[in-house]
Motif scaffolding. Sequence first.
Motif: not given
Length: 261
Positions: A74-79, A87-92, A96-97, A115-119
């Motif tokens: 699970a890689s978010i934004n610049d990842e 558990k500490q990594r919460i989507l905002q 993008i994930i 890759t999915y957009g969050v909202g």
Amino acid sequence: MLRRSSVPLKTPDEIDAMAEAGRLSAKALRKVGEAVKPGVSTAELDEIAETLIREEGGIPAFKGYGGFPGTICASINDEIVHGIPSKQRILQEGDIISIDTGAIVDGWVGDNAWTYGVGTIDSNWEKLLATTEESLWAGIAAAQSGNRLGDIGHAVQKVAERAGYGVVREYAGHGIGRVMHEEPTVRNYGRPHTGLVLQPGMVIAIEPMVTMGTYRTVLQPDGWLVCTRDGLPSAHFEKTVAITDSGVRVLTEEPDYPRPL
Ligand code: MG
């Protein structure tokens, strides 16, 4: 110089068997994608994938692979890739994930990513996702018997760079079969008419990693997570495909859901 290829070829029956692993991999990816929303942790997404894969008689392909602890990356934004679920990594809203997951069924491995957009996400980020998906399909279209590996890389690169994006160099697609990573390496850049000749029975994972800025990467201290060097976002789309006499066959696909979303 003639060089004997070390690429394992699959029989038509074996490709059918790999399509089962592919179907479950695609289903797990879709189910995770459907659960992507603000407030969800990446550990929750991981559990969705692991539960589904095990319920349907598969084995999570990533879990324990090289010591990786998750069923998904699970890689978010610049990842870019290889984010460990947490558990500490919460989507905002607006993130993008990139989700990468795979299943083993009857000893065969499937591997896919999206890759999915969050909202609601920024329109520039939407374009990055759409272009990266387009580059994947261009690569898949080039995966024809008689073409060469460089044709796939070139097709991916052309779509991404035409839009002004970077194509990650340090990570690539791969052959896949009874193990997740086989020969050959399937780069996302290259020159046409160069490299290994593609032939029926080859099964490969094509997986463009496309960046909004530089293609340079940084490996994080956990030894897994790869980020863009400039902090700009990155997208990752992947499918496992077979090269057959009658054209390319996408294996990580559910018959009822040709696209993950
Ligand atoms: Mg892969």
